[in-house]
Design an enzyme around this catalytic site. Structure first.
Site, PDB file in Angstrom:
ATOM      1  N   LYS B  85      34.895  13.497   3.139  1.00  0.00           N
ATOM      2  CA  LYS B  85      34.692  12.579   2.014  1.00  0.00           C
ATOM      3  C   LYS B  85      35.386  13.131   0.772  1.00  0.00           C
ATOM      4  CE  LYS B  85      30.895  10.113  -0.346  1.00  0.00           C
ATOM      5  NZ  LYS B  85      29.437  10.082  -0.566  1.00  0.00           N
ATOM      6  N   SER B 160      27.736   5.268  -0.691  1.00  0.00           N
ATOM      7  CA  SER B 160      29.093   5.474  -1.158  1.00  0.00           C
ATOM      8  C   SER B 160      30.060   5.964  -0.086  1.00  0.00           C
ATOM      9  CB  SER B 160      29.080   6.515  -2.274  1.00  0.00           C
ATOM     10  OG  SER B 160      28.657   7.781  -1.777  1.00  0.00           O
ATOM     11  N   SER B 184      23.839   7.622   0.728  1.00  0.00           N
ATOM     12  CA  SER B 184      25.289   7.453   0.884  1.00  0.00           C
ATOM     13  C   SER B 184      25.854   7.890   2.222  1.00  0.00           C
ATOM     14  CB  SER B 184      26.028   8.190  -0.235  1.00  0.00           C
ATOM     15  OG  SER B 184      25.908   7.482  -1.438  1.00  0.00           O
TER      16      SER B 184
END
Lengths: 502, 525
Positions: B85, B160, B184
């Site tokens: 990420k 996210s 997330s």
């Protein structure tokens, strides 16, 4: 620079009662920074002692420096503070480019040290107790240098440079409670307080304590109130007053300035002030209200610090003798008068004399040499006496040579010169320069006979019982022997020659 | 085995094939790079990756192959590629946090988890898309365009960490790292039919994860199987002296727990407050089926109440923005990243910082900074931040009480399946409600896992089932999760992801690096 009107200090003191308060920031001399492994070193190439943590790069986390916590506890203990069994860090938030994260990691509601006191001894021996509100841990900011413009301040500068070497250096901020009742001694007390803090942290070994480098920085709060009124007046905070003399002068100036403002019926503006060494005055900084909103909140990246009783007691056992007690003990041991001792302290020679006495000299001899010949030569060389190059061992050896009769005081001064010129130990200098006292009675007798013959009237006076006149003959003999005679022996021989009882 | 089959294997299977010599890491990495090239770009691409790390990934793969050929003892996952990420800093690749303010920024240091991936010799395929600074539940708040859900390219992949979840769901990577502040990792897992775990707070170092809310953030694994997440958490977990909040005794035996596969006699608690009203029918149905499956496997299913969970979302939206407003203060244009000068007027530092932040941050980031700044302001602190912290304590007590009765808790991961891109973009509160079931775990620091529970009948989209365990008991999640996974797969006749529509593969241009691959592979031999 300053257009402020002031009244005389005496006039201010007649009308107003000053209240003081100090925030002293002490930079700790730990190997690494407060929350990162970057080196804590002064004076290196700008931005060389930095890593991602003290630059506040994305993703970094702080880790508390255990040594800095220990130093903070030591300072707290030396200031008779209580040590919190459990305390936390908080973020003090404000945007400024010397603070890489745009918040300073500090302590807020629960400082590690609180509720202490320190007795400050003024020059005349008056002891004044200053109460300590708290001593808390935080990190230093980077150093901004404003380029261009006339003042070196941010206003009017073309651009500013920032050095993050200082960013994250461990700090302990020591905050006093309001200091009341100092009266006209306020400026003197201010200086003495900061001097005492500096001495304590130096003595503890937790800070280099060099004010000129900013290791110890003082913010001095001053307010005035009419005598008899309990409520404090509005205060100003003079920032970063970085020498002892400046602390005294800044407090004196602010008292004089406040008094003039109050006299004119105007209220004091609560603000920070900047001290100017050149004009010996302060100028207005930024307004400072008690409600400045730093949006403090608990630092979520750090776990609370727990200080166990065992840890605190172990640290307490490491505390050196408090400076005030040490001074009392040494003065008593050495038998100096208050005046003599104060001169020694002011000359910064307490450590040297202590070592010299420990090495075998008498306290009187140690003082005689350090405060006399060594201090005089240091003054000529424009260095601190301690830095001249004379060791306690040299003083002890010279004293031993005098005591043994090998040299006299006058020769001893030449021996000292020889040592300072790098000619070796005192004994070696005596040998090389041929400075040994003339103790051959035959050689002396010839010189005495010559001197008596040269001053027959003096010889007659001595014979007639005016024994004190012998000095003139002794002086003549010393002159002939170029000082290399034992004056006591010369005197004896003169009196014997003239058949007079000494 | 074709490349098509290869990339559909689990990470554990890939590791086994690498160990047996059936495949090389270079082949494996190249197959994924080809898949990324085929499905990620273009107007209708998944857009899971913000940066593809072709050269380095192949170099690491070649190095692993050479070492294996030389008989060196390697980590179990050595040579198995992974995506990271883009909130997690990496040397040698840009780190943007999905924000314009960090466009092109190269970190001079590696996050601890990245160091661990490198130590295990896992090739890093690239950096995955996310909502800007991890603020969002749909990945639509990325400054670099939304990621699309491989199940339906018009739908959100969650957020996210939509990039990491979509990359794994689209077989662009077998594994990925995510971060989970309020869901997330788990909510994107739920809506993409993948597995994701938020470990116990402190079980995985946060050093190098760009902080949103420090007391809630946690890095965790994203994968297609429960075992794969367990294997990955074992790689990235453990104490880190650079993170003061990292646990000194993190849980171990996670993969063993996943392989154990037994829930007989375990007590599993349904959280009364986290299902029913507000949950899509298909979600509720799959959730109820999961309960039946577990009951059938010998688990004791009971209902528990966590009465303060109803306040979790409100408290979260005070604590998270408060910490975020502080953590994001450093993005000011002074030392790194974007710097914007004000269009007119004097060039003071305040105005440069202001212009930089105005241009560099997106609306959702600004919204949270403003919320948090307000909540921490003098006079409001006690009412907002202070009260929210009290709620947090109450949530922790609810968990403590619940875990006195049961071994693990279970709930749907998200109230709905994936919604359409743009559907909730203008309604922040509706967007925030996606995290209603995941937020309590962050507030209490307990671990949570999501796994696919089947498809909702009304839209054919995946549903996530969430398991929660007491702090430090991450192993329980893997143990129960692996059992439930196998029961669900048995019920559905295979992995849920097998039911995802095939993505149209664009023709893969011959990749320049092929020559390089062949030479390094030769050198390896």
């Amino acid at each position: 620079m300053s257009t402020d009107t002031i009244v005389s200090f005496e006039e201010a003191m007649e009308k107003y009662d000053p209240v003081l308060g100090f925030e002293v920031h002490v930079e700790l001399n730990t190997k690494t920074k407060m929350f990162s492994s970057a080196p804590n070193v002064f004076g290196d190439q700008p931005n060389s002692n930095v890593n991602e943590v003290c630059l506040g790069l994305p993703g970094v986390l702080p880790v508390v420096n255990r040594k800095a916590v220990e130093s903070s506890i030591l300072i707290g203990l030396a200031l008779n503070c209580k040590i919190a069994p459990h305390c936390t860090f908080a973020r003090k938030q404000y945007f400024y480019p010397d603070t890489p994260k745009n918040f300073q990691t500090s302590q807020y509601e629960d400082p590690i040290c609180y509720d202490g006191w320190i007795d400050i001894e003024l020059a005349d021996g008056t002891v004044f107790r200053v109460e300590i509100e708290r001593a808390h841990m935080e990190e230093d900011a980077g150093k901004l240098t404003h380029m261009g413009g006339a003042t070196g301040r941010i206003q009017g500068a073309d651009f500013s440079l920032v050095d993050y070497n200082r960013s994250g250096v461990p700090l302990v901020e020591i905050v006093t409670k309001p200091i009341e009742g100092a009266g006209s001694r306020a400026p003197e007390l201010a200086k003495a307080y900061v001097a005492a803090i500096r001495e304590i942290v130096k003595n503890l070994g937790v800070s280099d304590a060099r004010m000129e480098r900013g290791n110890v920085r003082c913010d001095a709060n001053v307010s005035l109130r009419p005598y008899g009124r309990e409520k404090f007046g509005t205060r100003t905070e003079t920032k970063n007053v970085n020498s002892l003399r400046a602390v005294e002068n800044a407090v004196r100036f602010e008292i004089q300035r406040h008094a003039a403002v109050l006299d004119s019926g105007v209220a004091i503006t609560q603000e920070t002030r900047h001290w100017h060494e050149d004009t010996k005055s302060t100028t207005s900084g930024r307004p400072k209200s008690d409600a400045d909103d730093y949006r403090y909140f608990p630092e979520p990246d750090l776990v609370p610090i727990v200080t166990t009783a065992e840890w605190v007691e172990e640290l307490r056992s490491r505390l050196p003798e408090p400076p005030a007690e040490r001074r009392k003990r040494l003065q008593a041991d050495w038998g100096y008068t208050d005046l003599e001792f104060r001169d020694v302290v002011n000359a910064g020679l307490m450590d040297e004399i202590e070592e010299t006495v420990a090495a075998g000299a008498t306290a009187a001899a140690a003082r005689k040499w350090w405060m006399g010949e060594i201090a005089r030569r240091a003054k000529l060389a424009d260095v601190d006496p301690a830095a001249l190059g004379v060791t306690p061992a040299v003083v002890v050896e010279i004293e031993r040579l005098i005591a043994s009769g090998a040299i006299n005081d006058k020769l001893a001064r030449k021996v000292l010169d020889g040592v300072l010129d790098g000619e070796g130990t005192p004994a070696e200098v005596v040998e090389k320069r041929g400075l040994a006292v003339v103790s051959d009675d035959g050689a002396l007798q010839a010189a005495i006979d010559e001197a008596l013959a040269a001053q027959p009237d003096v010889a007659e006076k001595i014979r007639g019982g005016k024994v004190q006149a012998v000095g003139a003959i002794v002086g003549g003999v010393m002159k002939v022997t170029r000082g290399q005679a034992d004056a006591g022996r010369v005197r004896e021989l003169i009196l014997a020659t003239l058949g007079v009882e000494g | 085995m074709t490349a098509h089959e290869l990339i559909r294997s689990s990470a554990a299977e890939m590791a086994a094939k690498l160990a047996s010599g059936e495949i090389t890491s270079v082949e494996l990495v190249q197959a994924h790079l080809d898949r990324i090239a085929a499905v990620d770009g273009g107007e209708r691409g998944v857009n899971a990756f913000l940066h593809v790390n072709t050269e380095e990934a192949l170099a690491v793969a070649a190095d692993v192959d050479a070492r294996r050929a030389a008989g060196e003892q390697l980590h179990e996952l050595a040579g198995v590629p992974i995506a990271v990420k883009d909130l997690i800093v990496t040397k040698g690749q840009p780190t943007t946090a999905g924000s314009k303010i960090l466009e092109g920024w190269m970190s001079p240091y590696d996050a601890t988890v990245v160091k661990k991936l490198r130590a295990a010799r896992m090739p890093i395929l690239g950096k995955t898309n996310l909502d800007e600074f991890a603020m969002g539940s749909s990945t639509e708040h990325s400054a670099y365009g939304p990621t699309r859900n491989p199940w339906d390219l018009d739908r959100i992949p969650g957020g996210s960490g939509g990039g990491s979840a979509a990359a794994v769901a689209a077989f662009e990577a077998p594994l990925a790292l995510g971060t989970d502040t309020g869901g997330s990792i788990r909510q994107p897992g739920a809506v993409t039919g993948t597995v994701g775990v938020k470990p116990t707070y402190g079980a995985v170092s946060r050093y190098g994860a760009i902080a949103m809310a420090s007391s809630l953030d946690q890095i965790g694994p994203v994968s297609r199987t429960v075992l794969d997440s367990a294997l990955l958490q074992e790689v990235i977990g453990g104490h880190d002296p650079f993170d003061s909040t990292s646990l000194t005794d993190p849980s171990t035996g996670l993969a063993d727990a996943a392989r154990l596969g037994n829930v007989a006699g375990m007590k599993i608690g349904i959280i009364k407050e986290l299902h029913g009203e507000g949950y899509q029918a298909g979600v509720e149905n799959r959730f109820n089926e999961s309960l039946e499956l577990l009951r059938g496997a010998g688990a004791d299913i009971v209902e528990v109440s966590c009465p303060n969970f109803g306040y979790a979302l409100g408290a979260y939206y005070l604590i998270m923005p408060s910490e975020a407003s502080s953590n994001l203060a450093k993005f000011d244009g002074v030392r790194f990243g974007m710097r914007r000068l004000p269009a007119e007027g004097p060039l003071t530092i305040e105005r440069v910082m202001g212009a930089t932040r105005a241009a560099g941050f997106g609306d959702e980031v600004k919204r949270r900074i403003i919320l948090g700044t307000y909540a921490l302001s003098a006079g409001y602190y006690d009412a907002y931040y202070g009260s929210a912290q009290k709620v947090r304590t109450l949530i922790q007590r609810d968990f403590a009480a619940a875990f006195e009765q049961v071994d693990v808790l279970i709930s749907p991961t998200a109230p709905t399946t994936a919604f359409k891109l743009g559907e909730k973009l203008n309604d922040p509160l509706a967007m925030y409600l996606n995290d209603v079931a995941t937020i309590p775990a962050n507030m209490a620091g307990v671990p949570g896992l999501t796994l696919p529970g089947g498809l909702a009948e009304e839209d054919g989209l995946p549903v996530g089932i969430q398991l929660l365990a007491p702090a430090r008991e991450d192993a329980r999640l893997y143990r129960v999760g692996a059992v439930l996974e196998s029961l669900i797969e048995a019920q559905w006749g295979g992995p849920i992801l097998d039911r995802a529509p095939s993505l149209v593969e664009t023709v893969v241009e011959p990749v320049e690096t092929l020559d390089y691959v062949e030479t390094t592979a030769k050198e390896a031999n």
